[in-house]
Design an enzyme around this catalytic site. Structure first.
Site, PDB file in Angstrom:
ATOM      1  N   ASP A 151       3.455 -41.638 -25.334  1.00 56.02           N
ATOM      2  CA  ASP A 151       2.618 -42.309 -26.325  1.00 56.02           C
ATOM      3  C   ASP A 151       1.795 -41.273 -27.085  1.00 56.02           C
ATOM      4  O   ASP A 151       1.278 -40.312 -26.515  1.00 56.02           O
ATOM      5  CB  ASP A 151       1.688 -43.328 -25.642  1.00 56.02           C
ATOM      6  CG  ASP A 151       1.100 -44.306 -26.649  1.00 56.02           C
ATOM      7  OD1 ASP A 151       1.565 -45.460 -26.672  1.00 56.02           O
ATOM      8  OD2 ASP A 151       0.197 -43.913 -27.413  1.00 56.02           O
ATOM      9  N   ILE A 152       1.652 -41.490 -28.382  1.00 53.82           N
ATOM     10  CA  ILE A 152       0.949 -40.533 -29.236  1.00 53.82           C
ATOM     11  C   ILE A 152      -0.565 -40.585 -29.001  1.00 53.82           C
ATOM     12  O   ILE A 152      -1.277 -39.632 -29.324  1.00 53.82           O
ATOM     13  CB  ILE A 152       1.293 -40.831 -30.717  1.00 53.82           C
ATOM     14  CG1 ILE A 152       1.083 -39.606 -31.591  1.00 53.82           C
ATOM     15  CG2 ILE A 152       0.519 -42.027 -31.248  1.00 53.82           C
ATOM     16  CD1 ILE A 152       1.705 -39.735 -32.978  1.00 53.82           C
TER      17      ILE A 152
ATOM     18  N   ASN B  10       2.742 -56.089 -25.187  1.00 48.87           N
ATOM     19  CA  ASN B  10       1.878 -56.885 -26.045  1.00 48.87           C
ATOM     20  C   ASN B  10       2.731 -57.709 -27.013  1.00 48.87           C
ATOM     21  O   ASN B  10       3.732 -57.224 -27.533  1.00 48.87           O
ATOM     22  CB  ASN B  10       0.932 -55.962 -26.828  1.00 48.87           C
ATOM     23  CG  ASN B  10      -0.107 -55.326 -25.923  1.00 48.87           C
ATOM     24  OD1 ASN B  10      -0.656 -55.979 -25.040  1.00 48.87           O
ATOM     25  ND2 ASN B  10      -0.378 -54.041 -26.110  1.00 48.87           N
TER      26      ASN B  10
ATOM     27  N   SER C 155       0.754 -53.609 -32.130  1.00 39.73           N
ATOM     28  CA  SER C 155       0.683 -52.899 -33.415  1.00 39.73           C
ATOM     29  C   SER C 155       2.035 -52.388 -33.911  1.00 39.73           C
ATOM     30  O   SER C 155       2.131 -51.974 -35.060  1.00 39.73           O
ATOM     31  CB  SER C 155      -0.303 -51.730 -33.304  1.00 39.73           C
ATOM     32  OG  SER C 155       0.098 -50.837 -32.286  1.00 39.73           O
TER      33      SER C 155
ATOM     34  N   HIS D  54       8.439 -52.757 -26.878  1.00 40.57           N
ATOM     35  CA  HIS D  54       8.119 -51.543 -26.123  1.00 40.57           C
ATOM     36  C   HIS D  54       7.379 -51.930 -24.862  1.00 40.57           C
ATOM     37  O   HIS D  54       6.547 -52.830 -24.848  1.00 40.57           O
ATOM     38  CB  HIS D  54       7.305 -50.552 -26.952  1.00 40.57           C
ATOM     39  CG  HIS D  54       6.125 -51.145 -27.663  1.00 40.57           C
ATOM     40  ND1 HIS D  54       6.246 -51.881 -28.813  1.00 40.57           N
ATOM     41  CD2 HIS D  54       4.807 -51.118 -27.377  1.00 40.57           C
ATOM     42  CE1 HIS D  54       5.048 -52.280 -29.210  1.00 40.57           C
ATOM     43  NE2 HIS D  54       4.155 -51.837 -28.333  1.00 40.57           N
ATOM     44  N   LEU D  55       7.716 -51.206 -23.809  1.00 35.92           N
ATOM     45  CA  LEU D  55       7.083 -51.391 -22.507  1.00 35.92           C
ATOM     46  C   LEU D  55       6.177 -50.195 -22.269  1.00 35.92           C
ATOM     47  O   LEU D  55       6.648 -49.057 -22.191  1.00 35.92           O
ATOM     48  CB  LEU D  55       8.171 -51.473 -21.434  1.00 35.92           C
ATOM     49  CG  LEU D  55       7.722 -51.662 -19.989  1.00 35.92           C
ATOM     50  CD1 LEU D  55       6.995 -52.989 -19.807  1.00 35.92           C
ATOM     51  CD2 LEU D  55       8.936 -51.597 -19.050  1.00 35.92           C
ATOM     52  N   HIS D  56       4.854 -50.457 -22.206  1.00 36.35           N
ATOM     53  CA  HIS D  56       3.920 -49.383 -21.874  1.00 36.35           C
ATOM     54  C   HIS D  56       4.032 -49.092 -20.385  1.00 36.35           C
ATOM     55  O   HIS D  56       3.983 -50.015 -19.562  1.00 36.35           O
ATOM     56  CB  HIS D  56       2.467 -49.824 -22.115  1.00 36.35           C
ATOM     57  CG  HIS D  56       2.096 -50.105 -23.540  1.00 36.35           C
ATOM     58  ND1 HIS D  56       1.278 -49.268 -24.275  1.00 36.35           N
ATOM     59  CD2 HIS D  56       2.388 -51.139 -24.357  1.00 36.35           C
ATOM     60  CE1 HIS D  56       1.078 -49.784 -25.490  1.00 36.35           C
ATOM     61  NE2 HIS D  56       1.739 -50.929 -25.554  1.00 36.35           N
TER      62      HIS D  56
END
Ligand code: AMP
Ligand code: ZN
Length: 116
Positions: free
Chosen positions: A30-31, A89, A97, A102-104
């Site tokens: 993640d950025i 999310n 966003s 996507h899976l964090h």
């Protein structure tokens, strides 16, 4: 999909720190990390979010969860010892966003509950 930042990362058009890649899944750092380990796992095929998953997507979803375990375990956060948190999310209230599934994967600190 045009104008999708995560499709661009999958295609290699936008740089990212890729940590795992298969034909159907890409994982990258993640950025703006929210934990010592914060990785995004995305399907290579554009799917808007978890609410857009269909029965045909069961395999890719289970691969995403399996890759999360591999990445967390390899980083020293295996499930039996420290563990990790998975987050998806969906929609505005979640503060989602990026409209590409996507899976964090978050690990390396004690998380809080309830989430903010
Ligand atoms: P969400 O708020 O659940 O949609 O999460 C989107 C995540 O993508 C955030 O944690 C961002 O920091 C991350 N993100 C956005 N752009 C990039 C990028 N170019 N490379 C890596 N992570 C990104
Ligand atoms: Zn996309």
């Amino acid at each position: 999909m045009a104008d999708c930042i995560f499709c661009s990362i999958v295609a290699g058009d936008i740089p990212a720190k890729i940590v795992h890649r298969t034909e159907s899944v890409v994982a990258f750092k993640d950025i703006n990390p929210q934990a010592p380990l914060h990785v995004q796992i995305v399907p290579t095929r554009h799917i808007r979010d978890a609410a857009a998953l269909g029965a045909d997507d069961a395999v890719v979803l289970s691969e995403m969860v399996a890759v999360a375990k591999t990445i967390a375990t390899d980083a020293g956060y295996d499930p039996e010892a420290r563990g990790y948190r998975l987050v998806m999310n969906i929609g505005p209230d979640s503060l989602s966003s990026v409209p590409h599934l996507h899976l964090h994967v978050l690990a390396g600190r004690t998380m809080e509950w309830p989430p903010g």
